[in-house]
Design an enzyme around this catalytic site. Structure first.
Site, PDB file in Angstrom:
ATOM      1  CB  CYS A   1       5.918   5.174   4.360  1.00 46.33           C
ATOM      2  SG  CYS A   1       7.048   6.459   3.794  1.00 46.33           S
TER       3      CYS A   1
ATOM      4  CB  CYS B   1      -1.252   3.137   8.930  1.00 43.32           C
ATOM      5  SG  CYS B   1      -1.863   1.964   7.685  1.00 43.32           S
TER       6      CYS B   1
ATOM      7  CB  CYS C   1      -0.919  -0.002   1.225  1.00 41.08           C
ATOM      8  SG  CYS C   1      -2.067   1.403   1.280  1.00 41.08           S
ATOM      9  CB  CYS C   2       3.770   2.249   2.079  1.00 44.37           C
ATOM     10  SG  CYS C   2       3.081   2.569   3.719  1.00 44.37           S
TER      11      CYS C   2
ATOM     12  CB  CYS D   1      -2.457   6.926   5.910  1.00 45.44           C
ATOM     13  SG  CYS D   1      -1.506   7.325   4.431  1.00 45.44           S
TER      14      CYS D   1
END
Length: 232
Positions: A224, A201, A117-118, A198
């Site tokens: 990240c 998280c 995702c990062c 985010c």
């Protein structure tokens, strides 16, 4: 850009006793003139570098990695800081729509695979923007512990020089800077969020002595990925 190791060593040696403001001034006006950007999270301490930059050149590129998962308070704070310091070259790096469609169509990748995702939402968008620069500014500090404990003012990462003007600064310096310059803190700071990423998280800091203890809680993940060597 091919980076000479000796050049990097000289930069770090010369900056040992330099103030963050001088490090930034030298980087912006001579070392990387016209080839430098600040990758800014608009988090709890970003205002310090933004304020320093505004005293040197208000047109330096300010890049925000907008993952589409940022807190509303972060966007509000961004607007406040850009206006307060009259910064004129704001740039957003956003995820590629096709990448999201193929790998995160339901916006749940942060839960299933946070590293990927990062990568989709931060690492890849940043790499596209950095193609236009030889160096970039980061707000990392050694007192943030973990992988940041041994950072240097100037580092070589993925054939770019990363400038960490606050590398040797401490929490006292940070707090005093906000008070002295009458800069508002991030809206979530007073609520216990000492490091902000985010929405999914980030939680309140679990340990006040570890600002990043609220990032990716209950996971081994601590970064990240934008500060990692892509060749590894």
């Amino acid at each position: 850009m091919k980076i000479d190791k000796n050049f990097l060593n000289v930069l770090n040696s010369n900056s040992e006793k330099s103030s963050p403001q001088k490090i930034l001034n030298d980087s912006i006006t001579s070392l990387f003139k016209g080839k430098l950007a600040y990758v800014c999270s608009f988090g709890t301490e970003s205002a310090i570098i933004l304020h320093m930059i505004s005293k040197i050149d208000k047109n330096i590129p300010i890049i925000l990695l907008n993952t589409n998962f940022l807190f509303d308070e972060t966007i509000t704070y961004r607007d406040y800081l850009l206006k307060k310091f009259k910064l004129t070259n704001y740039i957003e790096a956003v995820p590629d729509e096709e990448d999201l469609k193929q790998k995160d169509s339901n916006d749940k990748l942060w839960k299933e695979n946070p590293d990927l995702c990062c990568n989709l939402r931060k690492v890849l968008p940043l790499q596209k923007k950095l193609k236009f620069y030889d160096a970039w500014i980061s707000g990392r500090k050694s007192y943030q512990e973990g992988e940041r404990k041994k950072i240097k003012v100037f580092e070589n990462l993925n054939n770019k020089i990363v400038v960490n003007p606050l590398a040797n600064s401490n929490k006292v310096f940070v707090d005093q800077y906000f008070r002295k310059n009458k800069i508002k803190r991030h809206p979530l700071f007073e609520k216990g969020y000492l490091s902000i990423g985010c929405v999914h998280c980030t939680v309140k800091a679990l340990n006040s002595s570890d600002p990043r203890s609220g990032r990716w809680s209950n996971k081994t993940k601590t970064e990240c990925g934008i500060h990692y060597n892509l060749d590894k």
